[in-house]
Design a protein around this motif. Structure first.
Motif, PDB file in Angstrom:
ATOM      1  N   MET A   1      55.539  92.198  -5.704  1.00  0.00           N
ATOM      2  CA  MET A   1      54.419  92.370  -4.798  1.00  0.00           C
ATOM      3  C   MET A   1      53.165  92.548  -5.629  1.00  0.00           C
ATOM      4  O   MET A   1      53.057  93.469  -6.407  1.00  0.00           O
ATOM      5  CB  MET A   1      54.712  93.596  -3.934  1.00  0.00           C
ATOM      6  N   PRO A   2      52.203  91.619  -5.539  1.00  0.00           N
ATOM      7  CA  PRO A   2      51.022  91.714  -6.378  1.00  0.00           C
ATOM      8  C   PRO A   2      50.178  92.930  -6.026  1.00  0.00           C
ATOM      9  O   PRO A   2      50.118  93.329  -4.872  1.00  0.00           O
ATOM     10  CB  PRO A   2      50.262  90.414  -6.105  1.00  0.00           C
ATOM     11  N   HIS A   3      49.568  93.503  -7.064  1.00  0.00           N
ATOM     12  CA  HIS A   3      48.757  94.697  -6.826  1.00  0.00           C
ATOM     13  C   HIS A   3      47.305  94.302  -6.575  1.00  0.00           C
ATOM     14  O   HIS A   3      46.416  94.678  -7.308  1.00  0.00           O
ATOM     15  CB  HIS A   3      48.877  95.644  -8.026  1.00  0.00           C
ATOM     16  N   VAL A   4      47.082  93.561  -5.513  1.00  0.00           N
ATOM     17  CA  VAL A   4      45.743  93.138  -5.130  1.00  0.00           C
ATOM     18  C   VAL A   4      45.470  93.564  -3.713  1.00  0.00           C
ATOM     19  O   VAL A   4      46.367  93.936  -3.001  1.00  0.00           O
ATOM     20  CB  VAL A   4      45.592  91.621  -5.227  1.00  0.00           C
ATOM     21  N   ARG A   5      44.244  93.409  -3.290  1.00  0.00           N
ATOM     22  CA  ARG A   5      43.923  93.815  -1.929  1.00  0.00           C
ATOM     23  C   ARG A   5      43.322  92.618  -1.241  1.00  0.00           C
ATOM     24  O   ARG A   5      42.214  92.637  -0.777  1.00  0.00           O
ATOM     25  CB  ARG A   5      42.973  94.993  -2.035  1.00  0.00           C
ATOM     26  N   ILE A   6      44.028  91.547  -1.234  1.00  0.00           N
ATOM     27  CA  ILE A   6      43.449  90.282  -0.804  1.00  0.00           C
ATOM     28  C   ILE A   6      43.782  89.920   0.634  1.00  0.00           C
ATOM     29  O   ILE A   6      43.741  90.717   1.509  1.00  0.00           O
ATOM     30  CB  ILE A   6      43.895  89.169  -1.744  1.00  0.00           C
ATOM     31  N   HIS A   7      44.111  88.661   0.828  1.00  0.00           N
ATOM     32  CA  HIS A   7      44.190  88.044   2.119  1.00  0.00           C
ATOM     33  C   HIS A   7      45.545  87.432   2.354  1.00  0.00           C
ATOM     34  O   HIS A   7      46.187  86.983   1.466  1.00  0.00           O
ATOM     35  CB  HIS A   7      43.158  86.920   2.186  1.00  0.00           C
ATOM     36  N   ALA A   8      45.919  87.365   3.610  1.00  0.00           N
ATOM     37  CA  ALA A   8      47.131  86.642   3.935  1.00  0.00           C
ATOM     38  C   ALA A   8      46.731  85.443   4.766  1.00  0.00           C
ATOM     39  O   ALA A   8      46.949  84.319   4.379  1.00  0.00           O
ATOM     40  CB  ALA A   8      48.093  87.528   4.701  1.00  0.00           C
ATOM     41  N   ALA A   9      46.114  85.629   5.863  1.00  0.00           N
ATOM     42  CA  ALA A   9      45.670  84.475   6.629  1.00  0.00           C
ATOM     43  C   ALA A   9      44.161  84.454   6.609  1.00  0.00           C
ATOM     44  O   ALA A   9      43.557  83.626   5.955  1.00  0.00           O
ATOM     45  CB  ALA A   9      46.190  84.565   8.048  1.00  0.00           C
ATOM     46  N   VAL A 186      46.237 102.825 -17.948  1.00  0.00           N
ATOM     47  CA  VAL A 186      45.868 101.839 -16.948  1.00  0.00           C
ATOM     48  C   VAL A 186      44.580 102.287 -16.274  1.00  0.00           C
ATOM     49  O   VAL A 186      44.354 103.485 -16.083  1.00  0.00           O
ATOM     50  CB  VAL A 186      47.004 101.652 -15.910  1.00  0.00           C
ATOM     51  N   ALA A 187      43.727 101.327 -15.930  1.00  0.00           N
ATOM     52  CA  ALA A 187      42.467 101.644 -15.254  1.00  0.00           C
ATOM     53  C   ALA A 187      42.242 100.652 -14.123  1.00  0.00           C
ATOM     54  O   ALA A 187      42.751  99.527 -14.144  1.00  0.00           O
ATOM     55  CB  ALA A 187      41.304 101.611 -16.237  1.00  0.00           C
ATOM     56  N   GLY A 188      41.470 101.072 -13.134  1.00  0.00           N
ATOM     57  CA  GLY A 188      41.159 100.191 -12.024  1.00  0.00           C
ATOM     58  C   GLY A 188      40.585 100.947 -10.846  1.00  0.00           C
ATOM     59  O   GLY A 188      40.319 102.147 -10.917  1.00  0.00           O
ATOM     60  N   TYR A 189      40.398 100.222  -9.755  1.00  0.00           N
ATOM     61  CA  TYR A 189      39.748 100.745  -8.551  1.00  0.00           C
ATOM     62  C   TYR A 189      40.722 100.918  -7.394  1.00  0.00           C
ATOM     63  O   TYR A 189      40.310 101.169  -6.265  1.00  0.00           O
ATOM     64  CB  TYR A 189      38.642  99.777  -8.112  1.00  0.00           C
ATOM     65  N   GLY A 190      42.015 100.820  -7.661  1.00  0.00           N
ATOM     66  CA  GLY A 190      42.988 100.709  -6.588  1.00  0.00           C
ATOM     67  C   GLY A 190      43.231 101.966  -5.792  1.00  0.00           C
ATOM     68  O   GLY A 190      42.703 103.040  -6.071  1.00  0.00           O
ATOM     69  N   THR A 191      44.088 101.812  -4.785  1.00  0.00           N
ATOM     70  CA  THR A 191      44.414 102.886  -3.865  1.00  0.00           C
ATOM     71  C   THR A 191      45.442 103.835  -4.478  1.00  0.00           C
ATOM     72  O   THR A 191      45.948 103.610  -5.573  1.00  0.00           O
ATOM     73  CB  THR A 191      44.977 102.317  -2.562  1.00  0.00           C
ATOM     74  N   GLY A 235      50.589 108.555 -14.657  1.00  0.00           N
ATOM     75  CA  GLY A 235      50.018 108.155 -13.388  1.00  0.00           C
ATOM     76  C   GLY A 235      50.445 106.733 -13.145  1.00  0.00           C
ATOM     77  O   GLY A 235      51.546 106.344 -13.528  1.00  0.00           O
ATOM     78  N   GLY A 236      49.575 105.916 -12.557  1.00  0.00           N
ATOM     79  CA  GLY A 236      49.969 104.526 -12.370  1.00  0.00           C
ATOM     80  C   GLY A 236      49.006 103.736 -11.532  1.00  0.00           C
ATOM     81  O   GLY A 236      48.002 104.250 -11.042  1.00  0.00           O
ATOM     82  N   ALA A 237      49.318 102.440 -11.374  1.00  0.00           N
ATOM     83  CA  ALA A 237      48.476 101.508 -10.638  1.00  0.00           C
ATOM     84  C   ALA A 237      48.983 101.338  -9.225  1.00  0.00           C
ATOM     85  O   ALA A 237      50.135 101.632  -8.917  1.00  0.00           O
ATOM     86  CB  ALA A 237      48.457 100.156 -11.348  1.00  0.00           C
ATOM     87  N   CYS A 238      48.101 100.825  -8.352  1.00  0.00           N
ATOM     88  CA  CYS A 238      48.497 100.570  -6.971  1.00  0.00           C
ATOM     89  C   CYS A 238      47.653  99.412  -6.446  1.00  0.00           C
ATOM     90  O   CYS A 238      47.057  98.662  -7.215  1.00  0.00           O
ATOM     91  CB  CYS A 238      48.348 101.840  -6.135  1.00  0.00           C
ATOM     92  N   TYR A 239      47.580  99.265  -5.114  1.00  0.00           N
ATOM     93  CA  TYR A 239      46.877  98.149  -4.508  1.00  0.00           C
ATOM     94  C   TYR A 239      45.384  98.188  -4.833  1.00  0.00           C
ATOM     95  O   TYR A 239      44.721  99.189  -4.627  1.00  0.00           O
ATOM     96  CB  TYR A 239      47.099  98.180  -2.998  1.00  0.00           C
ATOM     97  N   GLY A 240      44.872  97.061  -5.344  1.00  0.00           N
ATOM     98  CA  GLY A 240      43.478  96.995  -5.760  1.00  0.00           C
ATOM     99  C   GLY A 240      43.311  97.048  -7.250  1.00  0.00           C
ATOM    100  O   GLY A 240      42.246  96.752  -7.782  1.00  0.00           O
ATOM    101  N   ASP A 241      44.385  97.425  -7.969  1.00  0.00           N
ATOM    102  CA  ASP A 241      44.333  97.464  -9.429  1.00  0.00           C
ATOM    103  C   ASP A 241      44.719  96.141 -10.060  1.00  0.00           C
ATOM    104  O   ASP A 241      44.632  95.988 -11.286  1.00  0.00           O
ATOM    105  CB  ASP A 241      45.239  98.580  -9.963  1.00  0.00           C
ATOM    106  N   SER A 242      45.130  95.159  -9.252  1.00  0.00           N
ATOM    107  CA  SER A 242      45.459  93.839  -9.779  1.00  0.00           C
ATOM    108  C   SER A 242      44.330  93.308 -10.652  1.00  0.00           C
ATOM    109  O   SER A 242      43.154  93.381 -10.288  1.00  0.00           O
ATOM    110  CB  SER A 242      45.685  92.850  -8.641  1.00  0.00           C
ATOM    111  N   GLY A 243      44.714  92.729 -11.786  1.00  0.00           N
ATOM    112  CA  GLY A 243      43.744  92.161 -12.709  1.00  0.00           C
ATOM    113  C   GLY A 243      43.113  93.167 -13.628  1.00  0.00           C
ATOM    114  O   GLY A 243      42.435  92.802 -14.589  1.00  0.00           O
ATOM    115  N   GLY A 244      43.320  94.460 -13.352  1.00  0.00           N
ATOM    116  CA  GLY A 244      42.709  95.510 -14.155  1.00  0.00           C
ATOM    117  C   GLY A 244      43.423  95.726 -15.478  1.00  0.00           C
ATOM    118  O   GLY A 244      44.546  95.266 -15.693  1.00  0.00           O
TER     119      GLY A 244
END
Length: 292
Positions: A1-9, A186-191, A235-244
């Protein structure tokens, strides 16, 4: 499951940036063993505008969708699943704000009904280049992309030192025992990790640059698996950290060794990250950035 916050449809949050509702608390990365990262000024958020009402003449949505890192004066490194499968009129912007959700909220109040103006206020527009062979097989999905920016425009907005990329095979040299002793961040803006509430499981927060320690678990030809388990101090990464970014101390230097791609759904156990020291990753990056 990719860690992004993107789109499905139209556009949903696919596994990397999930629900960052304005009413939710603003934080990123997992809530445990994490801290704000204002000093990581090279780490940014990918912001997109796109059409979601069937009228492609004008964009009607704007949001941050993924994380990423400046690897030179005008190149933002992220994941290919963040930059593909969008409506034709998508435009990408990069923001190096510490609180990108706050910046979007403020710009939205200043420019109601004008997503393009909102994006231009919080970021610098660029052109995305995804790996031409994405998506590849699970052994190497080629899930890597860059957004090329105008260096002068970026320098006018923010001051940062680009992340250092690894030399070829840099993660092979230490071996598993050496990587066990290596510090990863790990760094990013995710949830945040999954929270149970009255409406079921949610992933609150997102939109603020955070960092967290992670530890080595396994090394594959294209991937590193990093442990996010709280009892070990991770700690760790979650949704929105994809690409980080996932940084490691190699030969005494903070090095951007991999980018967040996926992990377990609740965001408690494992961050699966794409190696940047492999021949395939380096071949993709070489037209855009000088490699060590």
């Amino acid at each position: 499951m990719p860690h992004v916050r993107i789109h499905a449809a139209a556009v949903l949050l696919a596994a990397g940036a999930l629900v960052a509702g304005a009413a939710l608390p603003a934080s990123a990365i997992n809530s445990y063993n994490a801290a704000p990262a204002p000093e990581r000024t090279e780490v940014g958020a990918l912001v997109a505008t796109w059409d979601a009402d069937g009228d492609p003449a004008t964009p009607d949505r704007v949001d941050w969708v993924c994380s990423g890192t400046m690897v030179d004066a005008n190149t933002f490194l992220t994941a290919a699943h963040c930059t593909t499968d969008w409506p034709e009129n998508v435009r990408f912007f990069v923001s190096l704000e510490q609180d990108v959700q706050g910046a979007l909220d403020e710009a939205g109040r200043a420019h109601p009904g004008d997503p393009a103006a909102v994006a231009e206020e919080v970021g610098v527009e660029g052109v995305a280049h995804s790996h031409p062979l994405y998506p590849g097989p699970s052994s190497d999905t080629r899930d890597i992309a860059v957004v090329e920016l105008d260096a002068a425009d970026t320098a006018d907005r923010w001051s940062f030192t680009p992340a250092a990329l690894p030399a070829a095979g840099a993660l092979d040299t230490p071996g598993p025992r050496g990587l066990d002793a290596t510090g990863f961040v790990v760094a990013g803006y995710g949830t945040q990790e999954s929270h149970r509430g009255p409406g079921g499981h949610t992933h609150p927060g997102g939109g603020v640059r955070m960092k967290a320690p992670v530890s080595f678990n396994a090394l594959n030809n294209a991937w590193i698996r990093l442990a996010m388990t709280a009892p070990q101090g991770n700690g760790g990464a979650c949704y929105g950290d994809s690409g980080g970014p996932n940084f490691a101390e190699l030969d005494g230097r903070r090095t951007l060794v991999a980018t967040t791609i996926t992990g377990d759904g609740p965001c408690y156990a494992t961050n699966v990250v794409y190696r940047l020291d492999t021949a395939g990753a380096r071949a993709f990056l070489s037209p855009f950035v000088t490699l060590p």
